[in-house]
Design an enzyme around this catalytic site. Sequence first.
Site, short mmCIF file in Angstrom:
data_model
loop_
_atom_site.label_atom_id
_atom_site.label_comp_id
_atom_site.label_asym_id
_atom_site.label_seq_id
_atom_site.Cartn_x
_atom_site.Cartn_y
_atom_site.Cartn_z
N SER A 156 -12.99 -4.14 -0.32
CA SER A 156 -13.83 -3.20 -1.10
C SER A 156 -15.30 -3.46 -0.80
CB SER A 156 -13.54 -3.28 -2.60
OG SER A 156 -12.28 -2.71 -2.89
N PRO A 157 -15.70 -3.44 0.48
CA PRO A 157 -17.08 -3.80 0.82
C PRO A 157 -18.11 -2.80 0.30
CG PRO A 157 -15.96 -2.89 2.74
CD PRO A 157 -14.91 -3.09 1.68
N LEU A 158 -17.63 -1.60 -0.07
CA LEU A 158 -18.57 -0.60 -0.60
C LEU A 158 -18.46 -0.49 -2.12
CD1 LEU A 158 -18.02 1.97 2.25
CD2 LEU A 158 -20.05 0.56 1.86
N GLY A 159 -17.74 -1.43 -2.70
CA GLY A 159 -17.62 -1.43 -4.16
C GLY A 159 -16.37 -0.74 -4.66
N HIS B 254 -1.27 -12.26 -0.17
CA HIS B 254 -2.14 -11.26 -0.78
C HIS B 254 -2.91 -11.77 -2.01
CE1 HIS B 254 -2.36 -6.57 -1.07
NE2 HIS B 254 -3.49 -7.10 -1.43
N TYR C 294 0.84 -1.21 0.00
CA TYR C 294 0.00 0.00 0.00
C TYR C 294 0.87 1.26 0.00
CZ TYR C 294 -4.11 -2.96 0.72
OH TYR C 294 -5.10 -3.91 0.57
N1 NAP Z 1 -6.99 -8.12 -0.39
C1 NAP Z 1 -7.04 -7.38 -1.47
O1 NAP Z 1 -6.61 -7.78 -2.56
C2 NAP Z 1 -7.61 -6.00 -1.37
C3 NAP Z 1 -7.89 -5.28 -2.55
C4 NAP Z 1 -8.46 -4.01 -2.42
C5 NAP Z 1 -8.74 -3.50 -1.16
N2 NAP Z 1 -8.42 -4.22 -0.04
C6 NAP Z 1 -8.72 -3.71 1.32
O2 NAP Z 1 -10.09 -3.33 1.38
C7 NAP Z 1 -10.17 -2.01 1.89
C8 NAP Z 1 -11.41 -1.34 1.42
O3 NAP Z 1 -11.48 -1.31 0.02
P1 NAP Z 1 -11.50 0.06 -0.81
O4 NAP Z 1 -10.82 1.09 -0.03
O5 NAP Z 1 -11.03 -0.31 -2.16
O6 NAP Z 1 -13.01 0.37 -1.03
P2 NAP Z 1 -14.39 0.46 -0.22
O7 NAP Z 1 -14.17 0.24 1.20
O8 NAP Z 1 -15.35 -0.38 -0.94
O9 NAP Z 1 -14.78 1.97 -0.50
C9 NAP Z 1 -14.08 3.03 0.05
C10 NAP Z 1 -14.78 4.30 -0.39
O10 NAP Z 1 -16.00 4.38 0.23
C11 NAP Z 1 -16.14 5.64 0.81
N3 NAP Z 1 -16.80 5.45 2.10
C12 NAP Z 1 -16.42 4.62 3.10
N4 NAP Z 1 -17.30 4.67 4.12
C13 NAP Z 1 -18.25 5.56 3.74
C14 NAP Z 1 -19.43 6.06 4.36
N5 NAP Z 1 -19.81 5.61 5.55
N6 NAP Z 1 -20.16 6.99 3.69
C15 NAP Z 1 -19.77 7.43 2.46
N7 NAP Z 1 -18.67 6.99 1.83
C16 NAP Z 1 -17.93 6.06 2.46
C17 NAP Z 1 -14.79 6.22 1.02
O11 NAP Z 1 -14.95 7.61 0.87
P3 NAP Z 1 -13.81 8.74 1.09
O12 NAP Z 1 -12.86 8.50 -0.02
O13 NAP Z 1 -14.59 9.99 0.93
O14 NAP Z 1 -13.26 8.56 2.44
C18 NAP Z 1 -14.00 5.56 -0.06
O15 NAP Z 1 -14.01 6.39 -1.22
C19 NAP Z 1 -8.86 -1.37 1.42
O16 NAP Z 1 -8.57 -0.19 2.12
C20 NAP Z 1 -7.89 -2.48 1.67
O17 NAP Z 1 -7.52 -2.48 3.04
C21 NAP Z 1 -7.88 -5.46 -0.13
#
Ligand code: NAP
Length: 293
Positions: free
Chosen positions: A212-215, A132, A54
Amino acid sequence: MVLHRDLGPFDTTAIGLGEMPLTIEDNLGHGKGIETIHAALDAGCRHIDTAWAYYCSGGEEQTGEKLVAEALSSWTGPRDEVSVATKVGHYRNFTDGRPTWDVDGRPESLIRHAKESALALGVDSIDLLYFHRPDPRIPYRESVEAIRQLVDEGVARTAGVSNASVEQIDAAREILGADLIAVQNQFSPIWTETADTMAHTEELGIAFVCWSPLGGFRKPKDDAVFEPFRRVADRHGVSYQQVVLAWELSQGEHVFVIPGAHRPQTILDSLHAGDLRLDPDDQAVLEHGVRKD
Ligand SMILES: NC(=O)c1ccc[n+]([C@@H]2O[C@H](COP(=O)([O-])OP(=O)(O)OC[C@H]3O[C@@H](n4cnc5c(N)ncnc54)[C@H](OP(=O)(O)O)[C@@H]3O)[C@@H](O)[C@H]2O)c1
């Protein structure tokens, strides 16, 4: 209090902070990163998810792990209550001038990176170390054997696999036994292809962590899928993101979510998702709306 669940030996929060947006491309800077982690911890979050990879392509490596270490050491709360998960097997690169996520699952690379992860996190033993992503050039079991060695040597207390199929989970289970405590796979209303692995982890009695629980933080591929979540959110007077996370957590007691955030406001809102009770009417609306692959 933020909803707690057992993640292997760790009593931690079912809603963790996904650290990735704080240190990859388009992050809002070091100060905002520290502020966001502190805000999450102050609000009761006890689970942080980071990775060796990261950091921004072409930039200093491991900035995510270093940010987590700095935030924890400057936080005045109970550090020993916080579980930190990291991952090895990816690194950042450029392909055609664009930032990319490349894989390196060679055992020697995984072992070197995990030791670097422990150093960057400032710990003797990593709480939860994930492999990973499978590297198509390396037999899966060879990569997982390296994770086995890292647990045996005490570099990690427990192990997980990420982006794994049912067959790969079974192979990892054979090698890691009870030290395999979690599978981290993509899962959200726009990504339900991994439902078979979610069901399988429940049968095995290990955690399923939705990434990416929020997409994802880039524009969702199919925003219409979130419409039912918006309707239920209106009924409860909460953000639709809370409804998404609550729906995921309702899939089983073994499910965890790690929403990413660029700023305190979004993670602070997400941490309330564990308080939301979805009734059968809500569930019917949501299940009807979610894509079934
Ligand atoms: N294992 C893997 O291969 C892998 C791959 C990808 C990700 N991950 C992990 O999964 C985590 C989450 O995934 P992600 O960051 O891709 O996407 P995500 O959690 O699906 O979405 C994050 C986005 O949602 C917004 N958000 C979060 N909570 C919110 C709320 N309550 N109201 C409005 N908007 C909200 C954030 O806004 P703001 O930008 O405005 O804060 C951010 O833009 C990563 O940080 C990482 O740790 C793992």
